[in-house]
Write a protein that holds these residues in place. Structure first.
Motif, PDB file in Angstrom:
ATOM      1  N   GLY A  49       0.824  -1.211   0.000  1.00 42.95           N
ATOM      2  CA  GLY A  49       0.000   0.000   0.000  1.00 42.95           C
ATOM      3  C   GLY A  49       0.856   1.258   0.000  1.00 42.95           C
ATOM      4  N   ALA A  50       1.924   1.238   0.763  1.00 50.83           N
ATOM      5  CA  ALA A  50       2.842   2.388   0.801  1.00 50.83           C
ATOM      6  C   ALA A  50       3.558   2.538  -0.537  1.00 50.83           C
ATOM      7  CB  ALA A  50       3.845   2.224   1.941  1.00 50.83           C
ATOM      8  N   GLN A  51       3.894   1.422  -1.179  1.00 49.62           N
ATOM      9  CA  GLN A  51       4.498   1.505  -2.506  1.00 49.62           C
ATOM     10  C   GLN A  51       3.501   2.089  -3.510  1.00 49.62           C
ATOM     11  OE1 GLN A  51       6.630  -1.820  -4.150  1.00 49.62           O
ATOM     12  NE2 GLN A  51       7.683  -2.257  -2.229  1.00 49.62           N
ATOM     13  N   ALA A  52       2.232   1.670  -3.427  1.00 52.72           N
ATOM     14  CA  ALA A  52       1.206   2.210  -4.329  1.00 52.72           C
ATOM     15  C   ALA A  52       1.031   3.713  -4.110  1.00 52.72           C
ATOM     16  CB  ALA A  52      -0.115   1.470  -4.137  1.00 52.72           C
ATOM     17  N   GLU A  53       1.076   4.144  -2.857  1.00 52.23           N
ATOM     18  CA  GLU A  53       0.982   5.578  -2.557  1.00 52.23           C
ATOM     19  C   GLU A  53       2.104   6.344  -3.263  1.00 52.23           C
ATOM     20  OE1 GLU A  53      -1.219   7.358  -0.768  1.00 52.23           O
ATOM     21  OE2 GLU A  53      -2.325   5.802   0.298  1.00 52.23           O
ATOM     22  N   LEU A  54       3.320   5.803  -3.204  1.00 53.98           N
ATOM     23  CA  LEU A  54       4.457   6.449  -3.872  1.00 53.98           C
ATOM     24  C   LEU A  54       4.293   6.438  -5.388  1.00 53.98           C
ATOM     25  CD1 LEU A  54       7.594   5.324  -1.837  1.00 53.98           C
ATOM     26  CD2 LEU A  54       6.839   7.660  -2.274  1.00 53.98           C
ATOM     27  N   CYS A  55       3.793   5.329  -5.926  1.00 50.82           N
ATOM     28  CA  CYS A  55       3.544   5.273  -7.375  1.00 50.82           C
ATOM     29  C   CYS A  55       2.611   6.407  -7.785  1.00 50.82           C
ATOM     30  CB  CYS A  55       2.921   3.941  -7.768  1.00 50.82           C
ATOM     31  SG  CYS A  55       3.978   2.495  -7.604  1.00 50.82           S
ATOM     32  N   PHE A  56       1.492   6.554  -7.077  1.00 56.36           N
ATOM     33  CA  PHE A  56       0.526   7.595  -7.421  1.00 56.36           C
ATOM     34  C   PHE A  56       1.083   8.993  -7.146  1.00 56.36           C
ATOM     35  CE2 PHE A  56      -2.724   4.196  -7.430  1.00 56.36           C
ATOM     36  CZ  PHE A  56      -3.349   4.504  -8.634  1.00 56.36           C
ATOM     37  N   ALA A  57       1.923   9.145  -6.120  1.00 55.52           N
ATOM     38  CA  ALA A  57       2.557  10.446  -5.866  1.00 55.52           C
ATOM     39  C   ALA A  57       3.493  10.810  -7.020  1.00 55.52           C
ATOM     40  CB  ALA A  57       3.317  10.417  -4.538  1.00 55.52           C
ATOM     41  N   VAL A  80       0.965  -6.088 -10.052  1.00 59.09           N
ATOM     42  CA  VAL A  80       1.410  -6.490  -8.719  1.00 59.09           C
ATOM     43  C   VAL A  80       2.071  -7.857  -8.830  1.00 59.09           C
ATOM     44  CG1 VAL A  80      -0.318  -5.122  -7.463  1.00 59.09           C
ATOM     45  CG2 VAL A  80      -0.857  -7.478  -8.131  1.00 59.09           C
ATOM     46  N   THR A  81       2.933  -8.179  -7.871  1.00 59.01           N
ATOM     47  CA  THR A  81       3.686  -9.429  -7.946  1.00 59.01           C
ATOM     48  C   THR A  81       3.067 -10.574  -7.153  1.00 59.01           C
ATOM     49  OG1 THR A  81       5.115  -8.691  -6.152  1.00 59.01           O
ATOM     50  CG2 THR A  81       5.887  -8.282  -8.419  1.00 59.01           C
ATOM     51  N   ASP A  82       1.900 -10.332  -6.547  1.00 59.55           N
ATOM     52  CA  ASP A  82       1.242 -11.387  -5.777  1.00 59.55           C
ATOM     53  C   ASP A  82      -0.245 -11.063  -5.684  1.00 59.55           C
ATOM     54  OD1 ASP A  82       0.262 -12.787  -3.210  1.00 59.55           O
ATOM     55  OD2 ASP A  82       2.285 -13.598  -3.422  1.00 59.55           O
ATOM     56  N   ARG A  83      -1.074 -12.083  -5.751  1.00 58.37           N
ATOM     57  CA  ARG A  83      -2.525 -11.890  -5.635  1.00 58.37           C
ATOM     58  C   ARG A  83      -2.880 -11.170  -4.321  1.00 58.37           C
ATOM     59  NH1 ARG A  83      -5.963 -13.984  -8.862  1.00 58.37           N
ATOM     60  NH2 ARG A  83      -4.568 -15.628  -9.544  1.00 58.37           N
ATOM     61  N   ALA A  84      -2.136 -11.425  -3.256  1.00 53.09           N
ATOM     62  CA  ALA A  84      -2.395 -10.783  -1.961  1.00 53.09           C
ATOM     63  C   ALA A  84      -2.200  -9.270  -2.014  1.00 53.09           C
ATOM     64  CB  ALA A  84      -1.491 -11.386  -0.889  1.00 53.09           C
ATOM     65  N   TYR A  89      -3.405  -2.461  -3.126  1.00 52.44           N
ATOM     66  CA  TYR A  89      -3.284  -1.566  -4.268  1.00 52.44           C
ATOM     67  C   TYR A  89      -4.640  -0.933  -4.583  1.00 52.44           C
ATOM     68  CZ  TYR A  89      -4.068  -0.224  -9.020  1.00 52.44           C
ATOM     69  OH  TYR A  89      -4.514   0.467 -10.117  1.00 52.44           O
ATOM     70  N   MET A  90      -5.693  -1.754  -4.656  1.00 49.54           N
ATOM     71  CA  MET A  90      -7.018  -1.264  -5.028  1.00 49.54           C
ATOM     72  C   MET A  90      -7.566  -0.270  -4.002  1.00 49.54           C
ATOM     73  SD  MET A  90      -8.532  -4.802  -6.647  1.00 49.54           S
ATOM     74  CE  MET A  90     -10.223  -4.288  -6.617  1.00 49.54           C
ATOM     75  N   GLU A  91      -7.252  -0.457  -2.733  1.00 48.11           N
ATOM     76  CA  GLU A  91      -7.693   0.502  -1.713  1.00 48.11           C
ATOM     77  C   GLU A  91      -7.085   1.880  -1.961  1.00 48.11           C
ATOM     78  OE1 GLU A  91      -6.615  -1.516   1.909  1.00 48.11           O
ATOM     79  OE2 GLU A  91      -8.499  -2.650   1.952  1.00 48.11           O
ATOM     80  N   VAL A  92      -5.813   1.913  -2.319  1.00 51.00           N
ATOM     81  CA  VAL A  92      -5.146   3.186  -2.623  1.00 51.00           C
ATOM     82  C   VAL A  92      -5.737   3.776  -3.904  1.00 51.00           C
ATOM     83  CG1 VAL A  92      -2.948   4.288  -3.223  1.00 51.00           C
ATOM     84  CG2 VAL A  92      -3.033   2.561  -1.399  1.00 51.00           C
ATOM     85  N   ARG A  93      -5.826   2.951  -4.946  1.00 51.46           N
ATOM     86  CA  ARG A  93      -6.393   3.422  -6.213  1.00 51.46           C
ATOM     87  C   ARG A  93      -7.789   3.998  -6.020  1.00 51.46           C
ATOM     88  NH1 ARG A  93      -8.668  -0.992  -9.956  1.00 51.46           N
ATOM     89  NH2 ARG A  93     -10.217  -0.819  -8.309  1.00 51.46           N
ATOM     90  N   ASP A  94      -8.646   3.265  -5.337  1.00 54.15           N
ATOM     91  CA  ASP A  94     -10.037   3.692  -5.183  1.00 54.15           C
ATOM     92  C   ASP A  94     -10.148   5.018  -4.425  1.00 54.15           C
ATOM     93  OD1 ASP A  94     -10.664   1.400  -6.531  1.00 54.15           O
ATOM     94  OD2 ASP A  94     -11.612   0.400  -4.824  1.00 54.15           O
ATOM     95  N   ARG A  95      -9.239   5.256  -3.514  1.00 54.86           N
ATOM     96  CA  ARG A  95      -9.242   6.505  -2.750  1.00 54.86           C
ATOM     97  C   ARG A  95      -8.764   7.685  -3.602  1.00 54.86           C
ATOM     98  NH1 ARG A  95      -5.069   8.115  -0.004  1.00 54.86           N
ATOM     99  NH2 ARG A  95      -4.248   6.034   0.330  1.00 54.86           N
ATOM    100  N   GLU A 120       3.633  -1.717  -9.795  1.00 56.15           N
ATOM    101  CA  GLU A 120       4.005  -0.714 -10.772  1.00 56.15           C
ATOM    102  C   GLU A 120       2.726  -0.207 -11.416  1.00 56.15           C
ATOM    103  OE1 GLU A 120       6.761  -0.051 -14.796  1.00 56.15           O
ATOM    104  OE2 GLU A 120       7.138  -1.764 -13.490  1.00 56.15           O
ATOM    105  N   ILE A 121       2.656   1.106 -11.641  1.00 58.94           N
ATOM    106  CA  ILE A 121       1.434   1.721 -12.165  1.00 58.94           C
ATOM    107  C   ILE A 121       1.791   2.681 -13.284  1.00 58.94           C
ATOM    108  CG2 ILE A 121      -0.610   3.106 -11.614  1.00 58.94           C
ATOM    109  CD1 ILE A 121      -0.047   2.337  -8.609  1.00 58.94           C
ATOM    110  N   GLU A 122       1.073   2.542 -14.417  1.00 52.44           N
ATOM    111  CA  GLU A 122       1.206   3.492 -15.516  1.00 52.44           C
ATOM    112  C   GLU A 122      -0.185   4.047 -15.837  1.00 52.44           C
ATOM    113  OE1 GLU A 122       2.990   0.885 -18.440  1.00 52.44           O
ATOM    114  OE2 GLU A 122       1.042   0.430 -19.301  1.00 52.44           O
ATOM    115  N   VAL A 123      -0.229   5.279 -16.310  1.00 52.11           N
ATOM    116  CA  VAL A 123      -1.523   5.886 -16.586  1.00 52.11           C
ATOM    117  C   VAL A 123      -1.500   6.680 -17.887  1.00 52.11           C
ATOM    118  CG1 VAL A 123      -2.005   6.151 -14.105  1.00 52.11           C
ATOM    119  CG2 VAL A 123      -1.155   8.109 -15.394  1.00 52.11           C
ATOM    120  N   ILE A 124      -2.705   6.958 -18.374  1.00 57.97           N
ATOM    121  CA  ILE A 124      -2.935   7.935 -19.433  1.00 57.97           C
ATOM    122  C   ILE A 124      -3.906   8.949 -18.850  1.00 57.97           C
ATOM    123  CG2 ILE A 124      -3.892   8.366 -21.730  1.00 57.97           C
ATOM    124  CD1 ILE A 124      -3.127   5.471 -22.438  1.00 57.97           C
TER     125      ILE A 124
END
Length: 127
Positions: A49-57, A80-84, A89-95, A120-124
């Protein structure tokens, strides 16, 4: 304003995303390379989750350079590298994503360039 495309003739999305997004004529597009959960000082948090926060930042900083923000994201590809790791990730994304939510794909992959990376996250974006 981008328009969410979620036809009634197909199954609704599984989570907070749109099946498609229509970008109106005349909008500028920004395509962001995949961003990893690493800070400017090279720190990499252990928790996904902290990694996802940094990705979005990082993505927000890139979009800011073009006068855009996370609200302008119309497409997300996330890995993501694991189903867990999907739920954190989705909690961060949804917020962080706006309404209507962007089109989105989430894949489980075997790994990234360094084993400590979990997302890892990429966007348009269109604005």
């Amino acid at each position: 304003m981008s328009k969410a495309l979620t036809p009634k003739s197909i199954r609704p999305p599984f989570a907070k995303y749109s099946h498609g997004v229509e970008v109106p004529a005349g909008k500028r597009l920004v395509l962001c390379s995949g961003q990893l959960g690493i800070g400017p000082d090279d720190t990499i948090p252990e928790e996904v989750g902290a990694q996802a926060e940094l990705c979005f930042a990082n993505i927000a900083a890139i979009l800011s350079e073009a006068g855009m923000a996370l609200k302008d994201v119309v497409r997300i590809n996330a890995y993501v590298t694991d189903r867990a790791y999907m739920k954190p990730y989705m909690e961060v994304r949804d917020r962080l994503v706006a309404d209507p939510p962007p089109a989105s794909t989430l894949m489980i992959v075997s790994g990234f360039t360094r084993p400590e990376f979990k997302v890892e996250i990429e966007v348009i974006a269109a604005g």
